[in-house]
Design a protein around this motif. Structure first.
Motif, PDB file in Angstrom:
ATOM      1  N   LYS A   6     -45.799   6.083 -15.955  1.00  0.00           N
ATOM      2  CA  LYS A   6     -45.272   7.173 -15.140  1.00  0.00           C
ATOM      3  C   LYS A   6     -44.761   6.662 -13.792  1.00  0.00           C
ATOM      4  CE  LYS A   6     -45.487  11.285 -16.994  1.00  0.00           C
ATOM      5  NZ  LYS A   6     -44.346  12.202 -16.976  1.00  0.00           N
ATOM      6  N   ALA A  30     -53.291  17.276 -10.893  1.00  0.00           N
ATOM      7  CA  ALA A  30     -53.318  15.871 -10.496  1.00  0.00           C
ATOM      8  C   ALA A  30     -52.637  15.015 -11.543  1.00  0.00           C
ATOM      9  CB  ALA A  30     -54.757  15.419 -10.299  1.00  0.00           C
ATOM     10  N   ARG A  40     -44.567  16.097  -6.139  1.00  0.00           N
ATOM     11  CA  ARG A  40     -45.008  15.146  -7.160  1.00  0.00           C
ATOM     12  C   ARG A  40     -45.946  14.070  -6.649  1.00  0.00           C
ATOM     13  NH1 ARG A  40     -41.244  13.296 -11.663  1.00  0.00           N
ATOM     14  NH2 ARG A  40     -43.296  12.445 -12.070  1.00  0.00           N
ATOM     15  N   PHE A  55     -40.832   7.051 -12.566  1.00  0.00           N
ATOM     16  CA  PHE A  55     -40.615   8.026 -11.478  1.00  0.00           C
ATOM     17  C   PHE A  55     -39.157   8.150 -11.031  1.00  0.00           C
ATOM     18  CE2 PHE A  55     -40.631   9.339  -7.008  1.00  0.00           C
ATOM     19  CZ  PHE A  55     -41.398  10.491  -7.095  1.00  0.00           C
ATOM     20  N   HIS A 108     -48.855  -3.650   0.299  1.00  0.00           N
ATOM     21  CA  HIS A 108     -50.065  -3.070  -0.295  1.00  0.00           C
ATOM     22  C   HIS A 108     -49.739  -2.175  -1.492  1.00  0.00           C
ATOM     23  CE1 HIS A 108     -52.560  -4.932   2.662  1.00  0.00           C
ATOM     24  NE2 HIS A 108     -51.683  -4.574   3.567  1.00  0.00           N
ATOM     25  N   ASP A 130     -46.703   4.411   3.183  1.00  0.00           N
ATOM     26  CA  ASP A 130     -45.790   3.626   2.348  1.00  0.00           C
ATOM     27  C   ASP A 130     -45.624   4.208   0.945  1.00  0.00           C
ATOM     28  OD1 ASP A 130     -48.210   2.851   1.370  1.00  0.00           O
ATOM     29  OD2 ASP A 130     -48.007   0.720   1.857  1.00  0.00           O
ATOM     30  N   VAL A 131     -46.596   5.004   0.494  1.00  0.00           N
ATOM     31  CA  VAL A 131     -46.448   5.646  -0.809  1.00  0.00           C
ATOM     32  C   VAL A 131     -45.278   6.634  -0.765  1.00  0.00           C
ATOM     33  CG1 VAL A 131     -47.548   7.161  -2.480  1.00  0.00           C
ATOM     34  CG2 VAL A 131     -48.866   5.349  -1.394  1.00  0.00           C
ATOM     35  N   ALA A 151     -48.348   0.320  -2.631  1.00  0.00           N
ATOM     36  CA  ALA A 151     -47.861   1.709  -2.550  1.00  0.00           C
ATOM     37  C   ALA A 151     -47.733   2.355  -3.914  1.00  0.00           C
ATOM     38  CB  ALA A 151     -46.512   1.756  -1.809  1.00  0.00           C
ATOM     39  N   VAL A 152     -48.766   2.223  -4.720  1.00  0.00           N
ATOM     40  CA  VAL A 152     -48.727   2.823  -6.057  1.00  0.00           C
ATOM     41  C   VAL A 152     -48.929   4.331  -5.968  1.00  0.00           C
ATOM     42  CG1 VAL A 152     -49.615   0.758  -7.170  1.00  0.00           C
ATOM     43  CG2 VAL A 152     -51.207   2.511  -6.391  1.00  0.00           C
ATOM     44  N   PHE A 153     -48.414   5.046  -6.975  1.00  0.00           N
ATOM     45  CA  PHE A 153     -48.726   6.469  -7.087  1.00  0.00           C
ATOM     46  C   PHE A 153     -50.026   6.552  -7.880  1.00  0.00           C
ATOM     47  CE2 PHE A 153     -43.856   6.782  -7.291  1.00  0.00           C
ATOM     48  CZ  PHE A 153     -43.769   6.686  -5.916  1.00  0.00           C
ATOM     49  N   LYS A 154     -51.107   6.742  -7.179  1.00  0.00           N
ATOM     50  CA  LYS A 154     -52.454   6.594  -7.752  1.00  0.00           C
ATOM     51  C   LYS A 154     -52.724   7.508  -8.933  1.00  0.00           C
ATOM     52  CE  LYS A 154     -54.990   5.404  -3.545  1.00  0.00           C
ATOM     53  NZ  LYS A 154     -54.484   6.146  -2.395  1.00  0.00           N
ATOM     54  N   HIS A 155     -52.152   8.723  -8.872  1.00  0.00           N
ATOM     55  CA  HIS A 155     -52.510   9.702  -9.892  1.00  0.00           C
ATOM     56  C   HIS A 155     -51.643   9.593 -11.137  1.00  0.00           C
ATOM     57  CE1 HIS A 155     -49.394  11.219  -7.299  1.00  0.00           C
ATOM     58  NE2 HIS A 155     -48.987  11.994  -8.280  1.00  0.00           N
ATOM     59  N   MET A 156     -50.718   8.632 -11.163  1.00  0.00           N
ATOM     60  CA  MET A 156     -49.853   8.486 -12.330  1.00  0.00           C
ATOM     61  C   MET A 156     -50.189   7.205 -13.080  1.00  0.00           C
ATOM     62  SD  MET A 156     -46.134   9.349 -10.841  1.00  0.00           S
ATOM     63  CE  MET A 156     -45.872  10.570  -9.581  1.00  0.00           C
ATOM     64  N   GLU A 203     -51.350   7.059   2.304  1.00  0.00           N
ATOM     65  CA  GLU A 203     -50.621   5.999   2.975  1.00  0.00           C
ATOM     66  C   GLU A 203     -49.146   6.357   3.095  1.00  0.00           C
ATOM     67  OE1 GLU A 203     -51.602   2.983   0.265  1.00  0.00           O
ATOM     68  OE2 GLU A 203     -53.720   3.100   0.813  1.00  0.00           O
ATOM     69  N   LEU A 215     -37.025   5.442  -3.937  1.00  0.00           N
ATOM     70  CA  LEU A 215     -36.681   5.630  -5.352  1.00  0.00           C
ATOM     71  C   LEU A 215     -35.789   6.848  -5.548  1.00  0.00           C
ATOM     72  CD1 LEU A 215     -40.134   4.826  -6.960  1.00  0.00           C
ATOM     73  CD2 LEU A 215     -38.043   3.535  -7.270  1.00  0.00           C
ATOM     74  N   ARG A 234     -41.178  -0.695 -11.040  1.00  0.00           N
ATOM     75  CA  ARG A 234     -40.824   0.643 -10.572  1.00  0.00           C
ATOM     76  C   ARG A 234     -39.559   0.590  -9.710  1.00  0.00           C
ATOM     77  NH1 ARG A 234     -45.174   3.471  -6.793  1.00  0.00           N
ATOM     78  NH2 ARG A 234     -44.347   1.960  -5.320  1.00  0.00           N
TER      79      ARG A 234
END
Ligand SMILES: Nc1ncnc2c1ncn2[C@@H]1O[C@H](COP(=O)(O)OP(=O)(O)OP(=O)(O)O)[C@@H](O)[C@H]1O
Ligand SMILES: [Mg+2]
Lengths: 323, 247
Positions: free
Chosen positions: A93, B244, B160, A97, A82, B142-143, A84-89, B140, B150, A145
């Motif tokens: 970005k 944010a 972050r 990361f 799914h 997984d995030v 797993a994106v960093f939504k706010h970036m 989530e 990473l 990423r």
């Protein structure tokens, strides 16, 4: 060998998710972990990545014992079903990361992000937020990423599982091409046998926490180790005491061949260029697939009497004893 | 939209209209009064402190409620809402019996500035907890795992990934608790003692004005608080966007 999994066992409570699993994956290959839902594929992948720990057994990545290393230190890129994106970036970005954490110089990061976005064809989206991308684009971003930190191995857990059939197909061909370009040792999980057969160099079939067979797509398809692998890689039907693929059955309208099994065509279904027949024999119903031209030349219809034999060179496995 | 206008805009307009009746002169007259000015600084200062406290404590409580497993967690989850459920005057009584002259804890904070802080902190506690909790639950796993693979350690992930995702909720909760704090009355009347220049807050002052029949002054003071509330809410929103985006 790039990834060496030895005697890994993992239990969730009483439930054995992985039962003494050993797999070696050579450097630079694209390997598929294939198996039915709940078979333990994700669990194995997560243990390799350090996101879960095995109860026993060892993991070796590129010659270092990684069994006790935390995920941060394994040098593994992981792509989730799914995204797993960093939504706010922004997209850029997100990709940057891992490099920012490593405190690389700004100019270098920018350059590398640019390269990667080009690689995954997202250059024009670099300033967007992930929510403004389609599923396929998000997954390509997640892939960039993961690649940014130059991982020793890349692990993908059903990367295309959440996408529709057409995009899936496009992306898996693209993944294959990408792999030929980048050459990083890659393992991806799938329960779609077509996906595995089409893109993987090697397939590991996992079922109920055990490895059923490891081999190239051809080996698995032509020499399945057992009836589970045979059944999982394609349709099978039972003729007499053997299991084989429906298109590996030869059909004639007259007795003659020794050992032929006779029966009556009870159903005749045309699907595109092929014809699927259900033949009622003494040993039960047998599915036979032949081309439309062939069926027409034999003048087959429902009610025809036919004789069935396994084609020479057909892939067969002994049928499980009927209960 | 119409409903919104009826519900919110008309009363606001009425307050401003009433405040305007006395003309600009009356307006400044009210503010120049030292006692009023003291009440405004006290209220805004205390509400600010309480909002800051809530940002920290509320976020921590929400975190504990979502991420930790411990005995009595469900109970704590229910208790958080007590300040909401309790009529504020009852809350005031409870606090008075705890910290008042006969304090069983030996803390005699009643009728001091601490009493104001305490009462406000008590009634506004649930706001940040209840705005942050659902957002935290939705995050989530997984995030965080992606960030870990990473190379990010726990504190980097917190700084972050998690905090920027929570920032809007924290800001919203803080804005709510600030707004509630500057308008709080019930829990304060008993505990603070309403001493002019010391523990008298704006709402009490407004009431005094009204009781004395100077509606214009009351409205003027109310409109000042309205502006303060707006400024704070807008500021919080800007800060939240910054955090944010920084990620
Ligand atoms: N955290 C967990 N707690 C308890 N059981 C788990 C946990 N994770 C996985 N399992 C169990 O372990 C088994 C294997 O799970 P796993 O996710 O590895 O399957 P999978 O092969 O990836 O399946 P799918 O194709 O559906 O993703 C399942 O039966 C699952 O219920
Ligand atoms: Mg899975």
């Amino acid at each position: 060998m790039s990834i060496e999994v030895q005697n890994v066992t993992k239990k969730f409570g009483d439930f054995v998710a992985l039962d003494d699993v050993s797999v070696s994956l050579p450097t630079g290959q694209l390997t598929a972990l294939l198996g039915p839902s709940g078979g333990g594929k994700s669990t194995l992948l997560r243990i390799i990545a350090g996101l879960d720990t095995a109860d026993s057994g060892t993991i070796n990545i590129e010659g270092t014992d990684a069994t006790r290393l935390p995920a941060q230190k394994r040098g593994v890129g992981f792509v989730f079903q799914h995204y797993a994106v960093f939504k706010h970036m922004t997209v850029a970005k997100n990709v940057a990361f891992g490099l920012e954490i490593r405190k690389r110089p700004k100019a270098e990061i920018e350059h590398r992000v640019e390269q990667l976005l080009e690689l995954v064809h997202l250059s024009q989206f670099s300033h967007r937020l992930p929510s403004q991308l389609s599923g396929g684009q998000r997954q390509r971003m997640a892939l960039a990423r993961a690649l940014a930190v130059e991982p020793k191995v890349l692990l993908l857990d059903e990367p295309f599982g959440a996408l529709d059939a057409k995009v899936r197909k496009e992306l898996r061909e693209w993944l294959r091409r990408l792999h030929d370009e980048v050459h990083v040792t890659t393992v991806f999980v799938t329960h779609d046998q077509e996906e595995a057969l089409e893109v993987a160099d090697e397939i590991v079939v996992i079922n109920e926490g055990r490895v059923e067979q490891i081999g190239t797509p051809d080996q698995l398809y032509d020499e399945p180790a057992n009836d589970f692998v045979m059944g999982f890689l394609g349709e099978v039907t039972q003729l007499g005491s053997i299991q084989l693929r429906p298109h590996d059955i030869e059909l004639s309208t007259a007795p003659g061949l020794a050992g032929a099994i006779s029966g009556e065509v009870t159903r005749c279904l045309r699907v595109g260029f092929e014809v699927r027949l259900v033949v009622r024999t003494e040993g039960g119903d047998v599915t036979v697939v032949l081309t439309r031209t062939h069926a027409r030349s034999l003048e087959i219809a429902e009610g025809s009497r036919v004789w069935l034999t396994a084609a020479s060179g057909a892939t067969t496995v002994p049928a499980m004893v009927a209960v | 939209m119409l409903w919104f206008s009826l519900l919110v805009l008309i009363p606001l307009a009425a307050v401003i209209a009433a405040a305007g009746e006395g003309g600009w002169d009356g307006y400044f007259q009210v503010l120049r009064n030292d006692q009023t000015w003291a009440a405004v600084t006290l209220t805004v200062g205390q509400a600010g402190i309480v909002a800051l406290v809530n940002i920290v404590i509320g976020t921590v409580i929400a975190w504990v409620l979502v991420r930790d497993q411990f005995w009595g967690k469900r109970l704590l989850d229910v208790i958080i809402d007590v300040p909401f459920a309790l009529p504020t005057i009852v809350a005031g009584l409870v606090l008075l019996s705890l910290y008042g002259p006969n304090s069983p804890l030996g803390v005699h904070w009643a009728f001091t500035e601490h009493a104001v802080t305490l009462a406000l902190a008590f009634v506004t506690l649930p706001f940040v907890v209840r705005t942050v909790q659902p957002v935290l639950e939705e995050l989530e796993a997984d995030v965080e795992e992606a960030a870990a693979s990473l190379g990010a350690n726990r504190s980097t992930i917190l700084r972050r990934i998690i905090l920027p995702s929570l920032a809007p909720a924290i800001a919203a909760g803080a804005a709510l608790s600030f707004a509630r704090a500057i308008s709080e009355y019930g829990s304060l009347v008993l505990l603070s003692g309403n001493r002019p220049f010391e523990t008298e807050v704006v709402s009490v002052r407004v009431l005094t004005f009204i009781e004395n029949g100077s509606t214009g002054s009351a409205a003027a003071l109310a409109s000042v608080m309205l502006v303060v509330a707006l400024v704070v809410i807008v500021t919080l929103d800007i800060v939240q966007r910054r955090v944010a985006r920084r990620g």
